[in-house]
Write a protein that holds these residues in place. Structure first.
Motif, PDB file in Angstrom:
ATOM      1  N   MET A 190       0.894  -1.207  -0.025  1.00  0.00           N
ATOM      2  CA  MET A 190       0.132  -0.061   0.073  1.00  0.00           C
ATOM      3  C   MET A 190       0.895   1.171   0.092  1.00  0.00           C
ATOM      4  SD  MET A 190      -1.377  -0.033   4.027  1.00  0.00           S
ATOM      5  CE  MET A 190      -1.658  -1.934   3.753  1.00  0.00           C
ATOM      6  N   ASN A 191       0.448   2.434  -0.258  1.00  0.00           N
ATOM      7  CA  ASN A 191       1.160   3.386  -0.489  1.00  0.00           C
ATOM      8  C   ASN A 191       0.947   4.453   0.697  1.00  0.00           C
ATOM      9  OD1 ASN A 191       2.511   2.908  -2.781  1.00  0.00           O
ATOM     10  ND2 ASN A 191       0.693   3.668  -4.170  1.00  0.00           N
ATOM     11  N   GLN A 192       1.186   4.226   1.914  1.00  0.00           N
ATOM     12  CA  GLN A 192       1.304   4.918   3.365  1.00  0.00           C
ATOM     13  C   GLN A 192       2.448   5.696   3.290  1.00  0.00           C
ATOM     14  OE1 GLN A 192       1.947   1.630   3.305  1.00  0.00           O
ATOM     15  NE2 GLN A 192       4.054   2.350   4.459  1.00  0.00           N
ATOM     16  N   SER A 193       2.358   6.632   4.226  1.00  0.00           N
ATOM     17  CA  SER A 193       3.858   7.432   4.392  1.00  0.00           C
ATOM     18  C   SER A 193       4.662   6.530   5.245  1.00  0.00           C
ATOM     19  CB  SER A 193       3.257   8.420   5.271  1.00  0.00           C
ATOM     20  OG  SER A 193       4.424   9.325   5.493  1.00  0.00           O
ATOM     21  N   PRO A 194       5.943   6.486   4.542  1.00  0.00           N
ATOM     22  CA  PRO A 194       6.890   5.725   5.538  1.00  0.00           C
ATOM     23  C   PRO A 194       6.968   6.116   7.153  1.00  0.00           C
ATOM     24  CG  PRO A 194       7.888   6.771   3.643  1.00  0.00           C
ATOM     25  CD  PRO A 194       6.678   7.266   3.636  1.00  0.00           C
ATOM     26  N   PHE A 195       7.043   5.040   7.934  1.00  0.00           N
ATOM     27  CA  PHE A 195       7.186   5.564   9.329  1.00  0.00           C
ATOM     28  C   PHE A 195       7.760   4.233   9.986  1.00  0.00           C
ATOM     29  CE2 PHE A 195       3.446   2.606   8.601  1.00  0.00           C
ATOM     30  CZ  PHE A 195       3.390   1.986   9.593  1.00  0.00           C
ATOM     31  N   TYR A 245      16.462  16.734  -2.319  1.00  0.00           N
ATOM     32  CA  TYR A 245      15.921  16.202  -1.095  1.00  0.00           C
ATOM     33  C   TYR A 245      14.560  16.712  -1.184  1.00  0.00           C
ATOM     34  CZ  TYR A 245      15.108  15.478   3.939  1.00  0.00           C
ATOM     35  OH  TYR A 245      14.384  14.988   5.288  1.00  0.00           O
ATOM     36  N   ALA A 246      14.319  18.092  -1.481  1.00  0.00           N
ATOM     37  CA  ALA A 246      12.895  18.608  -1.696  1.00  0.00           C
ATOM     38  C   ALA A 246      12.064  18.116  -2.754  1.00  0.00           C
ATOM     39  CB  ALA A 246      12.839  20.343  -1.733  1.00  0.00           C
ATOM     40  N   ASN A 247      12.663  17.687  -3.929  1.00  0.00           N
ATOM     41  CA  ASN A 247      12.011  17.062  -4.594  1.00  0.00           C
ATOM     42  C   ASN A 247      11.676  15.289  -4.268  1.00  0.00           C
ATOM     43  OD1 ASN A 247      12.327  19.043  -6.742  1.00  0.00           O
ATOM     44  ND2 ASN A 247      14.076  17.973  -7.462  1.00  0.00           N
ATOM     45  N   THR A 248      12.335  14.733  -3.508  1.00  0.00           N
ATOM     46  CA  THR A 248      11.955  13.561  -3.079  1.00  0.00           C
ATOM     47  C   THR A 248      10.813  13.683  -2.031  1.00  0.00           C
ATOM     48  OG1 THR A 248      14.383  12.558  -3.433  1.00  0.00           O
ATOM     49  CG2 THR A 248      13.030  11.564  -1.746  1.00  0.00           C
ATOM     50  N   LEU A 249      10.894  14.602  -1.151  1.00  0.00           N
ATOM     51  CA  LEU A 249       9.728  14.750  -0.363  1.00  0.00           C
ATOM     52  C   LEU A 249       8.584  15.073  -0.922  1.00  0.00           C
ATOM     53  CD1 LEU A 249       8.788  15.481   2.500  1.00  0.00           C
ATOM     54  CD2 LEU A 249       9.768  17.683   2.529  1.00  0.00           C
ATOM     55  N   LEU A 250       8.425  16.028  -1.996  1.00  0.00           N
ATOM     56  CA  LEU A 250       7.500  16.435  -2.653  1.00  0.00           C
ATOM     57  C   LEU A 250       6.791  15.117  -3.495  1.00  0.00           C
ATOM     58  CD1 LEU A 250       5.519  18.535  -3.520  1.00  0.00           C
ATOM     59  CD2 LEU A 250       6.956  19.267  -5.554  1.00  0.00           C
ATOM     60  N   LEU A 251       7.752  14.436  -4.190  1.00  0.00           N
ATOM     61  CA  LEU A 251       7.023  13.053  -4.646  1.00  0.00           C
ATOM     62  C   LEU A 251       6.490  12.109  -3.735  1.00  0.00           C
ATOM     63  CD1 LEU A 251       7.074  11.412  -7.167  1.00  0.00           C
ATOM     64  CD2 LEU A 251       9.029  10.541  -6.788  1.00  0.00           C
ATOM     65  N   SER A 252       7.400  12.080  -2.556  1.00  0.00           N
ATOM     66  CA  SER A 252       6.716  11.121  -1.626  1.00  0.00           C
ATOM     67  C   SER A 252       5.249  11.673  -1.060  1.00  0.00           C
ATOM     68  CB  SER A 252       7.570  10.867  -0.279  1.00  0.00           C
ATOM     69  OG  SER A 252       7.115  10.136   0.545  1.00  0.00           O
ATOM     70  N   ILE A 253       4.916  12.908  -0.804  1.00  0.00           N
ATOM     71  CA  ILE A 253       3.672  13.388  -0.505  1.00  0.00           C
ATOM     72  C   ILE A 253       2.898  13.250  -1.421  1.00  0.00           C
ATOM     73  CG2 ILE A 253       2.556  15.608   0.056  1.00  0.00           C
ATOM     74  CD1 ILE A 253       5.297  16.749   1.053  1.00  0.00           C
ATOM     75  N   LYS A 254       3.199  13.469  -2.798  1.00  0.00           N
ATOM     76  CA  LYS A 254       2.048  12.961  -3.726  1.00  0.00           C
ATOM     77  C   LYS A 254       1.731  11.627  -3.759  1.00  0.00           C
ATOM     78  CE  LYS A 254       3.414  16.664  -6.828  1.00  0.00           C
ATOM     79  NZ  LYS A 254       4.248  17.228  -8.198  1.00  0.00           N
ATOM     80  N   LEU A 255       2.558  10.619  -3.710  1.00  0.00           N
ATOM     81  CA  LEU A 255       2.470   9.357  -3.778  1.00  0.00           C
ATOM     82  C   LEU A 255       1.810   8.688  -2.587  1.00  0.00           C
ATOM     83  CD1 LEU A 255       5.694   8.115  -5.426  1.00  0.00           C
ATOM     84  CD2 LEU A 255       3.448   8.345  -6.575  1.00  0.00           C
ATOM     85  N   SER A 256       1.967   9.450  -1.591  1.00  0.00           N
ATOM     86  CA  SER A 256       1.380   8.795  -0.200  1.00  0.00           C
ATOM     87  C   SER A 256       0.093   9.195   0.026  1.00  0.00           C
ATOM     88  CB  SER A 256       2.302   9.400   1.085  1.00  0.00           C
ATOM     89  OG  SER A 256       3.355   9.109   1.115  1.00  0.00           O
ATOM     90  N   GLN A 257      -0.462  10.202  -0.709  1.00  0.00           N
ATOM     91  CA  GLN A 257      -2.004  10.592  -0.398  1.00  0.00           C
ATOM     92  C   GLN A 257      -3.114   9.308  -0.811  1.00  0.00           C
ATOM     93  OE1 GLN A 257      -2.729  13.705   0.423  1.00  0.00           O
ATOM     94  NE2 GLN A 257      -0.432  13.923   0.619  1.00  0.00           N
ATOM     95  N   GLN A 258      -2.514   8.312  -1.432  1.00  0.00           N
ATOM     96  CA  GLN A 258      -3.409   7.383  -1.862  1.00  0.00           C
ATOM     97  C   GLN A 258      -3.393   6.414  -0.394  1.00  0.00           C
ATOM     98  OE1 GLN A 258      -2.014   5.314  -5.144  1.00  0.00           O
ATOM     99  NE2 GLN A 258      -1.894   7.058  -6.214  1.00  0.00           N
ATOM    100  N   GLY A 259      -2.714   6.545   0.523  1.00  0.00           N
ATOM    101  CA  GLY A 259      -2.413   5.613   1.503  1.00  0.00           C
ATOM    102  C   GLY A 259      -3.288   6.114   2.706  1.00  0.00           C
ATOM    103  N   ALA A 260      -3.303   5.275   3.955  1.00  0.00           N
ATOM    104  CA  ALA A 260      -3.955   5.916   5.058  1.00  0.00           C
ATOM    105  C   ALA A 260      -3.033   6.242   6.109  1.00  0.00           C
ATOM    106  CB  ALA A 260      -4.656   4.349   5.824  1.00  0.00           C
ATOM    107  N   LEU A 261      -3.602   7.045   7.023  1.00  0.00           N
ATOM    108  CA  LEU A 261      -2.797   7.680   8.027  1.00  0.00           C
ATOM    109  C   LEU A 261      -2.463   6.534   9.006  1.00  0.00           C
ATOM    110  CD1 LEU A 261      -1.658  10.097   9.904  1.00  0.00           C
ATOM    111  CD2 LEU A 261      -3.993  10.269  10.565  1.00  0.00           C
TER     112      LEU A 261
END
Length: 436
Positions: free
Chosen positions: A136-141, A229-245
């Motif tokens: 799934m595409n959650q935020s890394p944690f 670094y900022a580009n990777t952060l921004l990409l991760s934000i976009k891809l993580s929108q499909q995941g659950a908190l």
């Protein structure tokens, strides 16, 4: 008094959280400031410290057998109502913390469910810490305490090698800072203190400060360019929108962070903004002043509600505390003698529980004697009475009739011998009886 301190804690916590939020909107905060803001308002619960004069020897009202029986140690009488009275503090305490216990159990269940779900992921071995890739595409944690596990989203496997390295470096920096453990503590505090919205606000400030610190540390240690670094952060934000908190994380993208916080985070990535200590110290200095003033006000209210009363209406003192005379074999007087006519009413100097009301427990020289146990380790003694109007175990209110003045025991005339003791040591009663 507990309720007053509780309300002060709520108000000061909210005020401090609001002030820090205003600072954080323009400046970078250290996560340590959030912990300080959490602890500082708790000072209103600290006990009041009394300064009193003590005698050179220990408490000697009772004979040896009575001392063993009564054990004048600690706070025997915390209640200020009758023994059968209803203490509303327990109702308030239960109303606040029974829901806290339920919320903690629910949080624990969510944690166990998350651990069970993560166990179904695919191990990833190209990291210095244990990793699991989820479908799934959650935020890394990061989850776990003693052996933290880095949980990666499905999209991680489709990123470039540099982007993967940036995400791994960021999360490993969180683990090095033990952010996963601190985040868990904040989650627990938010659930326990659900009735204080300031704790949740401080938790959000902590997550923002933690992420900002980790961004700068990762860039500095691994020498990434702010742009990459900022580009990777921004990409991760976009891809993580499909995941659950998932709430158990030192997030790389931190889905609890708001859009404005993301913008500020990107700004700090490019500016390398230092932590603003001066403004934060100014906030904490103001908060400390407020805490001191609040604590002083609480003490004044407490003092106003808990003043000692003279046990007699007519204040005529024939012998003061510490007075030395041959009648007492040159030993310092351990109380004050109040003179009046035989049969004069004697009242309780403060609310408490009668623990002695006879002419046998004490030394014979005291005659008919009453000893009352008060809150916070205080006792009061009334000796040489003509009549005793209370019984052992009875609760009496401040100013309530307890006996009549007399000349029982070893005396030179009719009077009341009155003593005060704190934690087993006598003090000068006039210090407290004359307080305004």
């Amino acid at each position: 008094m507990w309720l007053i301190s509780f309300l002060c804690w709520l108000v000061i916590s909210l005020l401090l959280a609001t002030l820090l939020k205003k600072v954080a909107q323009k400046e970078r905060l250290s996560p340590l400031f959030c912990w300080t803001a959490l602890v500082l308002p708790c000072a209103v619960f600290l006990p009041n410290f009394d300064v009193f004069k003590v005698t050179e020897v220990n408490f000697i009202w009772l004979n040896s057998s009575a001392q063993q029986q009564m054990q004048f140690v600690g706070e025997v009488a915390k209640q200020t109502t009758s023994q059968n009275g209803f203490n509303i503090n327990w109702l308030l305490f239960g109303g606040l913390f029974i829901p806290s216990a339920y919320r903690l159990m629910r949080l624990t269940k969510r944690y166990r469910n998350a651990k069970a779900l993560i166990a179904t992921g695919t191990p990833y071995h190209l990291s210095t810490v244990p990793c699991m890739v989820m479908p799934m595409n959650q935020s890394p944690f990061v989850i776990g305490f003693h052996k933290p596990t880095l949980v990666l989203p499905q999209y991680f496997m489709h990123l470039s090698k540099q982007q993967q390295d940036i995400i791994l470096a960021h999360e490993e920096m969180h683990i090095a800072n033990r952010d996963h453990f601190h985040t868990w503590l904040w989650l627990v505090l938010v659930e326990i203190c659900w009735f204080n919205p300031a704790i949740k606000r401080l938790s959000e400030l902590y997550v923002n400060a933690m992420e900002q610190r980790c961004d700068l540390q990762t860039i500095s240690r691994h020498r990434y360019t702010p742009q990459d670094y900022a580009n990777t952060l921004l990409l991760s934000i976009k891809l993580s929108q499909q995941g659950a908190l998932n709430p158990f994380a030192a997030h790389f993208t931190g889905q609890t962070i708001k859009v404005a916080d993301y913008k500020q985070r990107f700004t700090f990535i490019f500016s390398h903004a230092p932590v603003q200590i001066k403004k934060s110290l100014y906030v904490f200095s103001c908060a400390l002043l407020i805490v001191v003033l609040a604590k002083g006000a609480i003490s004044q209210v407490y003092a106003g509600q808990d003043k000692w009363l003279y046990p007699v209406a007519n204040i005529d003192i024939s012998s003061h505390y510490g007075h030395v005379t041959s009648f007492r074999k040159n030993r310092p007087h351990r109380g004050v003698d109040l003179v009046d006519a035989k049969g004069t009413s004697i009242v309780a100097a403060k609310t408490g529980k009668v623990i002695i009301a006879d002419n046998k427990t004490m030394a014979a020289a005291f005659g008919n004697t009453i000893v009352i146990q008060h809150s916070n380790g205080w006792q009061s003694l009334y000796a040489h009475l003509d009549e005793i109007s209370v019984t052992q175990g009875q609760w009496v209110k401040s100013g309530e009739l307890i006996g009549k003045m007399g000349d029982s025991g070893k005396v030179t005339g009719t009077h009341l011998h009155f003593e005060l003791a704190k934690d087993g040591q006598t003090v000068d009663p006039l210090i407290y009886l004359n307080e305004k």
